[in-house]
Design an enzyme around this catalytic site. Structure first.
Site, PDB file in Angstrom:
ATOM      1  N   TYR A 164      -0.755   8.142  -2.355  1.00  0.00           N
ATOM      2  CA  TYR A 164      -0.890   7.765  -3.761  1.00  0.00           C
ATOM      3  C   TYR A 164      -2.098   8.479  -4.392  1.00  0.00           C
ATOM      4  CZ  TYR A 164       2.405   3.754  -3.900  1.00  0.00           C
ATOM      5  OH  TYR A 164       3.526   2.946  -3.903  1.00  0.00           O
ATOM      6  N   GLY A 165      -3.070   8.832  -3.552  1.00  0.00           N
ATOM      7  CA  GLY A 165      -4.340   9.368  -4.044  1.00  0.00           C
ATOM      8  C   GLY A 165      -4.205  10.588  -4.943  1.00  0.00           C
ATOM      9  N   ASP A 224       0.890  -1.171   0.000  1.00  0.00           N
ATOM     10  CA  ASP A 224       0.000   0.000   0.000  1.00  0.00           C
ATOM     11  C   ASP A 224       0.922   1.214   0.000  1.00  0.00           C
ATOM     12  OD1 ASP A 224      -2.524   1.455   0.445  1.00  0.00           O
ATOM     13  OD2 ASP A 224      -1.752   1.872   2.436  1.00  0.00           O
ATOM     14  N   SER A 225       0.328   2.397  -0.154  1.00  0.00           N
ATOM     15  CA  SER A 225       1.125   3.616  -0.065  1.00  0.00           C
ATOM     16  C   SER A 225       1.677   3.806   1.347  1.00  0.00           C
ATOM     17  CB  SER A 225       0.241   4.813  -0.408  1.00  0.00           C
ATOM     18  OG  SER A 225      -0.886   4.813   0.440  1.00  0.00           O
ATOM     19  N   CYS A 265     -11.182   2.485  -0.128  1.00  0.00           N
ATOM     20  CA  CYS A 265      -9.833   2.871   0.295  1.00  0.00           C
ATOM     21  C   CYS A 265      -9.527   2.015   1.510  1.00  0.00           C
ATOM     22  CB  CYS A 265      -9.788   4.353   0.662  1.00  0.00           C
ATOM     23  SG  CYS A 265      -8.221   4.857   1.409  1.00  0.00           S
ATOM     24  N   THR A 266      -8.331   1.447   1.548  1.00  0.00           N
ATOM     25  CA  THR A 266      -8.037   0.498   2.628  1.00  0.00           C
ATOM     26  C   THR A 266      -7.790   1.184   3.975  1.00  0.00           C
ATOM     27  OG1 THR A 266      -5.748   0.435   1.824  1.00  0.00           O
ATOM     28  CG2 THR A 266      -7.206  -1.344   1.121  1.00  0.00           C
ATOM     29  N   HIS A 267      -7.752   2.506   3.986  1.00  0.00           N
ATOM     30  CA  HIS A 267      -7.699   3.214   5.273  1.00  0.00           C
ATOM     31  C   HIS A 267      -9.070   3.244   5.959  1.00  0.00           C
ATOM     32  CE1 HIS A 267      -3.859   4.852   3.888  1.00  0.00           C
ATOM     33  NE2 HIS A 267      -3.681   5.400   5.075  1.00  0.00           N
ATOM     34  N   GLU A 289      -4.631   9.147   9.433  1.00  0.00           N
ATOM     35  CA  GLU A 289      -3.215   8.995   9.761  1.00  0.00           C
ATOM     36  C   GLU A 289      -2.762   9.919  10.878  1.00  0.00           C
ATOM     37  OE1 GLU A 289      -0.951   8.943   6.242  1.00  0.00           O
ATOM     38  OE2 GLU A 289      -1.534   6.879   5.856  1.00  0.00           O
ATOM     39  N   CYS A 299      -4.207  -1.694  -1.875  1.00  0.00           N
ATOM     40  CA  CYS A 299      -4.475  -0.260  -1.992  1.00  0.00           C
ATOM     41  C   CYS A 299      -5.421  -0.085  -3.180  1.00  0.00           C
ATOM     42  CB  CYS A 299      -3.151   0.452  -2.262  1.00  0.00           C
ATOM     43  SG  CYS A 299      -3.303   2.172  -2.743  1.00  0.00           S
ATOM     44  N   ASN A 300      -6.521   0.616  -2.969  1.00  0.00           N
ATOM     45  CA  ASN A 300      -7.483   0.805  -4.064  1.00  0.00           C
ATOM     46  C   ASN A 300      -6.894   1.671  -5.169  1.00  0.00           C
ATOM     47  OD1 ASN A 300     -10.574  -0.063  -3.359  1.00  0.00           O
ATOM     48  ND2 ASN A 300      -9.367   0.268  -1.514  1.00  0.00           N
ATOM     49  N   THR A 301      -6.150   2.703  -4.780  1.00  0.00           N
ATOM     50  CA  THR A 301      -5.599   3.628  -5.768  1.00  0.00           C
ATOM     51  C   THR A 301      -4.631   2.888  -6.697  1.00  0.00           C
ATOM     52  OG1 THR A 301      -5.692   5.252  -3.972  1.00  0.00           O
ATOM     53  CG2 THR A 301      -4.603   5.938  -5.998  1.00  0.00           C
TER      54      THR A 301
END
Ligand code: DGL
Length: 268
Positions: free
Chosen positions: A43-44, A11-12, A187-189, A155, A74-76
């Site tokens: 990354y977004g 992921d980012s 989004c994985t967040h 974050e 990561c979706n992005t």
């Protein structure tokens, strides 16, 4: 390929640890090698070309670590780089993304017709979710909405408080979210704030978590391909491209157990 080889994820940053956490619960024997590209976070807001180049380099790193699966957690990056990473890796490992399992879940669901999608600008502007869902279910309505403040908010540790509730309300009160019966957390967040989102909708809509969908799909795939690890084969490893203490702390919140980060600057 040996069943004892690890699962690689990237992921980012730490968002993909929600995928790793779900894998740990569903597949306790699997050993994971996690890479968070913190030097290039977020990354977004990056171009698709930049994300493709980062993703290829990270895939190479995970192949060097002998991974049997590379999960783009990561979706992005799943939207921008899945095809390129899959072609690059070839038959050296199985490449998976977090978008296809989520689309499968939505398209197979009896009671989703009006589907909202929230994600980064990169994911939403790529149109990947809308395209993939409407290809299979042209009768659905898909309403995507970029919610770029949510990643930095999470974050910075703003969760379950007035600030995060206000930001979530500001986004979800957008007209695009009116009358939806299901919402994809693209989004994985976002699983970290899943309950706040469910509460905003008075628990009336279905909230679909791309991290959980991806972990479930990984389990089915490993069973189908006879690739499940039969016993535990060592400790998980966590790498980042730029180390900060804060990431270690928040990483533990995402993974729900101590996370010891190691530095691996792939771009030196
Ligand atoms: N976790 C990433 C995703 O699923 C987004 C974070 C970022 O913008 O870097 O899209």
């Amino acid at each position: 390929m040996e069943t004892s080889q690890p699962i690689g994820l990237f992921d980012s940053g730490i968002g993909g640890l929600t995928v790793a956490g779900a894998i740990k619960t569903l597949l306790p024997n699997e050993r994971m090698i996690y890479f968070g590209d913190t030097a290039h976070l977020p990354y977004g807001d990056k171009s698709a070309d930049a994300i493709r180049a980062y993703s290829k380099r990270i895939a190479e790193f995970l192949l060097e670590k002998n991974c049997k699966v590379i999960m783009i957690a990561c979706n992005t990056a799943s939207a921008a780089a899945y095809d390129i990473v899959r072609d690059y890796v070839g038959n050296r490992a199985l490449v998976m993304n977090v978008i296809d399992p989520t689309v499968d879940l939505v398209c197979d669901s009896e009671n989703s017709r009006n589907v909202g999608v929230i994600g980064t600008k990169g994911t939403v502007n790529s149109g990947t979710y809308s395209k993939k869902i409407l290809e299979r279910r042209p009768d659905y309505k898909v309403s995507p909405l970029a919610t770029p403040l949510l990643v930095p908010m999470i974050e910075e540790g703003f969760i379950f408080d007035d600030i995060s509730n206000a930001i979530i309300r500001a986004y979800l009160s957008n007209d695009a979210m009116k009358d939806i019966d299901s919402l994809i957390l693209g989004c994985t967040h976002y699983p970290i704030i899943k309950n706040q989102i469910r509460k905003y909708f008075n628990f009336n809509i279905k909230v679909i978590d791309s991290s959980l969908a991806a972990a479930n799909c990984l389990k089915d795939t490993l069973i189908e391909k006879n690739m499940l690890a039969h016993k535990q084969t060592g400790k998980h490893e966590f790498y980042v491209s730029d180390y900060t203490e804060m990431f270690e702390k928040i990483g533990e919140m995402f993974f729900e157990e101590p996370v010891k980060l190691q530095l691996a600057n792939l771009w030196e």
